[in-house]
Scaffold this active site. Structure first.
Site, PDB file in Angstrom:
ATOM      1  N   HIS A   1       4.860 -67.426  -7.700  1.00 27.91           N
ATOM      2  CA  HIS A   1       4.939 -67.460  -6.383  1.00 27.91           C
ATOM      3  C   HIS A   1       5.419 -68.803  -5.843  1.00 27.91           C
ATOM      4  CE1 HIS A   1       1.078 -68.959  -7.760  1.00 27.91           C
ATOM      5  NE2 HIS A   1       1.106 -69.517  -6.666  1.00 27.91           N
TER       6      HIS A   1
ATOM      7  N   VAL B   1      -3.222 -68.836  -9.646  1.00 22.02           N
ATOM      8  CA  VAL B   1      -2.908 -67.658  -9.756  1.00 22.02           C
ATOM      9  C   VAL B   1      -1.566 -67.434 -10.707  1.00 22.02           C
ATOM     10  CG1 VAL B   1      -2.244 -65.493  -8.702  1.00 22.02           C
ATOM     11  CG2 VAL B   1      -3.517 -66.918  -7.310  1.00 22.02           C
TER      12      VAL B   1
END
Ligand code: 5GP
Length: 116
Positions: free
Chosen positions: A100, A96
């Site tokens: 993160h 992704v």
């Protein structure tokens, strides 16, 4: 402009997620495919694609994320043993492309090993 990441869609409420914490700068959700009994994702609202895309202007944000990891670990009672992972780039397993931090805990970590 590139399409919104899955994490931006979660932040916008377009995709459901188990949200543990959120504020103006970041959100913390449970990972959908946990690699440990506790596997959270701490995600800045700012859609920085990869850690290497962060710049001087993100210094404060990056510091806030690190401090937030500690707060969350304390709140969950896992502050004695947890691991933080950032995958940067497909070659490192990033899937992704919205920065993160993985927070992993409640798992036996081999001493002195990163598990790969
Ligand atoms: P990466 O491989 O990019 O470092 O990590 C992406 C993480 O996002 C993976 O651990 C994956 O399980 C998680 N993930 C992907 N899609 C979703 C989703 O729709 N919801 C949640 N909660 N986690 C997701």
């Amino acid at each position: 402009m590139s399409e919104a990441s899955i994490f931006t869609k979660i932040m916008n409420g377009d995709i459901p997620a188990d949200i543990l914490y959120e504020d103006d700068d970041c959100i913390c959700i449970k990972d959908i495919q946990p690699q440990a009994p506790t596997h959270l994702l701490l995600i800045p609202r700012k859609p920085i694609a990869r850690l290497v895309e962060a710049s001087e202007e993100d210094k404060l944000l990056l510091g806030q994320l690190m401090l937030k990891v500690g707060d969350i670990a304390k709140q969950l009672g896992v502050d004695e043993a947890f691991r933080v992972v950032i995958n940067n780039g497909a070659g490192a397993g990033q899937t992704v492309f919205h920065l993160h931090l993985h927070i992993l805990a409640n798992k036996k970590f081999d001493e002195g090993s990163l598990g790969f």
